[in-house]
Design an enzyme around this catalytic site. Structure first.
Site, PDB file in Angstrom:
ATOM      1  N   THR A 284       0.824  -1.210   0.000  1.00 57.02           N
ATOM      2  CA  THR A 284       0.000   0.000   0.000  1.00 57.02           C
ATOM      3  C   THR A 284       0.855   1.256   0.000  1.00 57.02           C
ATOM      4  O   THR A 284       0.440   2.304  -0.497  1.00 57.02           O
ATOM      5  CB  THR A 284      -0.930  -0.027   1.229  1.00 57.02           C
ATOM      6  OG1 THR A 284      -1.784  -1.155   1.083  1.00 57.02           O
ATOM      7  CG2 THR A 284      -1.765   1.218   1.348  1.00 57.02           C
TER       8      THR A 284
ATOM      9  N   TYR B  78      -8.331   0.825  -3.073  1.00 52.57           N
ATOM     10  CA  TYR B  78      -7.237   1.302  -3.935  1.00 52.57           C
ATOM     11  C   TYR B  78      -6.529   0.079  -4.490  1.00 52.57           C
ATOM     12  O   TYR B  78      -6.825  -1.049  -4.088  1.00 52.57           O
ATOM     13  CB  TYR B  78      -6.249   2.149  -3.108  1.00 52.57           C
ATOM     14  CG  TYR B  78      -5.696   1.371  -1.940  1.00 52.57           C
ATOM     15  CD1 TYR B  78      -6.329   1.383  -0.704  1.00 52.57           C
ATOM     16  CD2 TYR B  78      -4.560   0.560  -2.096  1.00 52.57           C
ATOM     17  CE1 TYR B  78      -5.855   0.619   0.360  1.00 52.57           C
ATOM     18  CE2 TYR B  78      -4.084  -0.207  -1.040  1.00 52.57           C
ATOM     19  CZ  TYR B  78      -4.736  -0.175   0.174  1.00 52.57           C
ATOM     20  OH  TYR B  78      -4.276  -0.941   1.211  1.00 52.57           O
TER      21      TYR B  78
ATOM     22  N   SER C  48       1.614  -7.628  -0.429  1.00 53.72           N
ATOM     23  CA  SER C  48       2.395  -8.573   0.373  1.00 53.72           C
ATOM     24  C   SER C  48       1.686  -9.896   0.620  1.00 53.72           C
ATOM     25  O   SER C  48       2.327 -10.893   0.945  1.00 53.72           O
ATOM     26  CB  SER C  48       2.824  -7.937   1.693  1.00 53.72           C
ATOM     27  OG  SER C  48       1.744  -7.796   2.565  1.00 53.72           O
TER      28      SER C  48
ATOM     29  N   THR D 180       1.712  -4.343   4.253  1.00 57.91           N
ATOM     30  CA  THR D 180       1.629  -4.587   5.696  1.00 57.91           C
ATOM     31  C   THR D 180       1.072  -5.965   6.052  1.00 57.91           C
ATOM     32  O   THR D 180       1.255  -6.429   7.172  1.00 57.91           O
ATOM     33  CB  THR D 180       0.773  -3.507   6.380  1.00 57.91           C
ATOM     34  OG1 THR D 180      -0.501  -3.474   5.743  1.00 57.91           O
ATOM     35  CG2 THR D 180       1.433  -2.151   6.301  1.00 57.91           C
ATOM     36  N   ASP D 181       0.374  -6.619   5.102  1.00 54.25           N
ATOM     37  CA  ASP D 181      -0.308  -7.869   5.450  1.00 54.25           C
ATOM     38  C   ASP D 181       0.642  -8.964   5.917  1.00 54.25           C
ATOM     39  O   ASP D 181       0.337  -9.699   6.862  1.00 54.25           O
ATOM     40  CB  ASP D 181      -1.143  -8.372   4.262  1.00 54.25           C
ATOM     41  CG  ASP D 181      -2.378  -7.504   4.029  1.00 54.25           C
ATOM     42  OD1 ASP D 181      -2.643  -6.610   4.865  1.00 54.25           O
ATOM     43  OD2 ASP D 181      -3.062  -7.706   3.018  1.00 54.25           O
TER      44      ASP D 181
ATOM     45  N   LYS E 188       0.754  -7.161  12.649  1.00 59.21           N
ATOM     46  CA  LYS E 188      -0.358  -6.295  12.261  1.00 59.21           C
ATOM     47  C   LYS E 188      -1.541  -6.664  13.146  1.00 59.21           C
ATOM     48  O   LYS E 188      -2.033  -7.798  13.098  1.00 59.21           O
ATOM     49  CB  LYS E 188      -0.679  -6.507  10.784  1.00 59.21           C
ATOM     50  CG  LYS E 188      -1.720  -5.542  10.243  1.00 59.21           C
ATOM     51  CD  LYS E 188      -1.879  -5.726   8.735  1.00 59.21           C
ATOM     52  CE  LYS E 188      -2.792  -4.669   8.150  1.00 59.21           C
ATOM     53  NZ  LYS E 188      -2.859  -4.744   6.677  1.00 59.21           N
TER      54      LYS E 188
ATOM     55  N   GLU F 219      -1.035 -27.689  29.448  1.00 61.29           N
ATOM     56  CA  GLU F 219      -2.072 -28.080  28.479  1.00 61.29           C
ATOM     57  C   GLU F 219      -1.830 -29.457  27.866  1.00 61.29           C
ATOM     58  O   GLU F 219      -2.725 -30.265  27.768  1.00 61.29           O
ATOM     59  CB  GLU F 219      -2.223 -27.075  27.328  1.00 61.29           C
ATOM     60  CG  GLU F 219      -2.913 -25.789  27.676  1.00 61.29           C
ATOM     61  CD  GLU F 219      -4.389 -25.978  27.951  1.00 61.29           C
ATOM     62  OE1 GLU F 219      -4.941 -27.032  27.588  1.00 61.29           O
ATOM     63  OE2 GLU F 219      -4.988 -25.056  28.547  1.00 61.29           O
TER      64      GLU F 219
HETATM   65  N1  LIG Z   1      -1.620  -1.958   3.889  1.00 63.46           N
HETATM   66  C1  LIG Z   1      -1.128  -2.854   3.034  1.00 63.46           C
HETATM   67  O1  LIG Z   1       0.008  -2.721   2.642  1.00 63.46           O
HETATM   68  C2  LIG Z   1      -2.026  -3.988   2.614  1.00 63.46           C
HETATM   69  C3  LIG Z   1      -1.737  -4.649   1.304  1.00 63.46           C
HETATM   70  N2  LIG Z   1      -2.734  -5.647   1.047  1.00 63.46           N
HETATM   71  C4  LIG Z   1      -0.373  -5.338   1.286  1.00 63.46           C
HETATM   72  O2  LIG Z   1      -0.030  -6.021   2.209  1.00 63.46           O
HETATM   73  O3  LIG Z   1       0.328  -5.237   0.316  1.00 63.46           O
END
Ligand SMILES: NC(=O)C[C@H](N)C(=O)O
Length: 332
Positions: free
Chosen positions: A16, A30, A63, A96-97, A169, A289
């Site tokens: 992103t 987007y 990602s 970020t994923d 995340k 456990e």
């Molecule tokens: N905020 C992001 O970057 C999400 C995006 N789907 C990615 O991981 O490339």
């Protein structure tokens, strides 16, 4: 003056932070991975005061599409740059994923004390209050500072400096998206970083994992635990894998009817690694456990399932006994 500034390479992989939307009101709708790194750099003249920056485009993908091959290619490139005497620090832009997975992979494989910082954004650069530019500036500032050396791979997001090992995340609709269960290492505010703690687990220069000795990564699968989860989920995922990460409920607990299935799979040679699906503080204790000693299973300790997969792939790039795998899980 420029000649004295640290030389930082920005390795771009997409995400992103390189995204573009149709209008300024589109903060969540987007296309990711559209803007080339040179354009990101050109749009941020503040970088010039911090470092001598050059960009390199490794991939241009979101990602979630990262594969093990992407991980290896990225790590080899970061390692090569880190060996280059003309490079003082490296910033990786990333979606970020799966950022937490790639950052941890680099943390475990790049044998360098030079600052390596991974950064992303939650909003595309075309959106109002886009967070990518400030995040990228913060990442370059952290990579340019001497205090960042030897701290392992860092993740800079939303003014916070996190260790790649802990961060994940935790929110997917806010710019305060990344959290470490045990807190960030520090903050970066108006270019100055403030450190509060340092990572204690083995990483980078103290890592035993050798990228040059690894051609491909072995298959490690994750099965998500929940009420009524069927045995077939484990049996199917285990086929062709060297290890199965049980993303267990609570303290990596295992349903009564699943226990014999996992014992049998272990008997067939598959490593069973108990982790927790509890977000932001899952903590699995050995022999609580489940009798892990008797079962010859491993616990992921506080690593979330996706980070446990990264560590297990590296550890099992050659065969190991469960006891040895557990040692690795305590150490990294
Ligand atoms: N905020 C992001 O970057 C999400 C995006 N789907 C990615 O991981 O490339």
């Amino acid at each position: 003056q420029t000649a004295a500034l640290p030389r930082i390479v920005i390795l771009a992989t997409g995400g992103t932070i390189a995204g573009a939307g149709a209008s300024a009101a589109n903060s969540a709708t987007y296309a990711a991975a559209k803007v080339p790194v040179d354009k990101l750099i050109a749009g941020l003249p503040e970088l010039e005061k911090v470092a001598q920056v050059r960009g390199e485009q490794v991939f241009q993908i979101a990602s979630e599409s990262f594969t093990n091959t992407h991980l290896l290619t990225l790590a080899r490139r970061v390692a090569a740059l880190a060996r280059d005497p003309a490079v003082d620090g490296i910033v990786v832009t990333h979606g970020t994923d799966t950022l937490e997975e790639s950052a941890y992979f680099l943390h475990l494989t790049v044998r360098s004390a030079k600052p390596i910082v991974v950064v992303g954004s939650m909003r595309p650069g075309t959106a109002l209050s886009a967070d990518g530019a400030l995040n990228l500036l913060g990442a370059v500032q952290v990579a340019a500072q001497r205090e960042s050396a030897g701290q392992g791979v860092l993740v800079v997001m939303n003014d916070e400096i996190h260790t790649a090992r802990d961060v994940s995340k935790a929110v997917n609709i806010s710019t305060a998206a990344f959290k470490s269960p045990w807190g960030p290492l520090g903050l970066v505010v108006e270019g100055k970083s403030y450190w509060f703690r340092a990572p204690v687990k083995r990483h980078t220069t103290a890592s035993e994992f050798d990228l040059d000795a690894i051609q491909t990564l072995p298959t490690v699968e994750i099965v998500y635990g929940y009420g009524n989860v069927p045995a077939s989920a484990y049996e199917t995922a285990g086929r062709g894998a060297v290890a199965l990460i049980h993303a267990g409920t609570g303290n990596g607990s295992v349903a009564d009817r699943i226990v014999p299935v996992l014992k049998r799979l272990r008997g067939e040679g598959l490593h069973i690694i108990r982790s927790s699906r509890v977000d932001g503080g899952g903590f699995v204790l050995r022999n609580a456990e489940q009798p892990d000693d008797a079962n010859d299973w491993v616990v992921a300790h506080d690593l979330n399932p996706q980070k446990a997969r990264i560590l297990a792939m590296l550890a099992l790039s050659r065969p190991r006994e469960a006891r040895e795998l557990q040692r690795i899980f305590w150490s990294y």
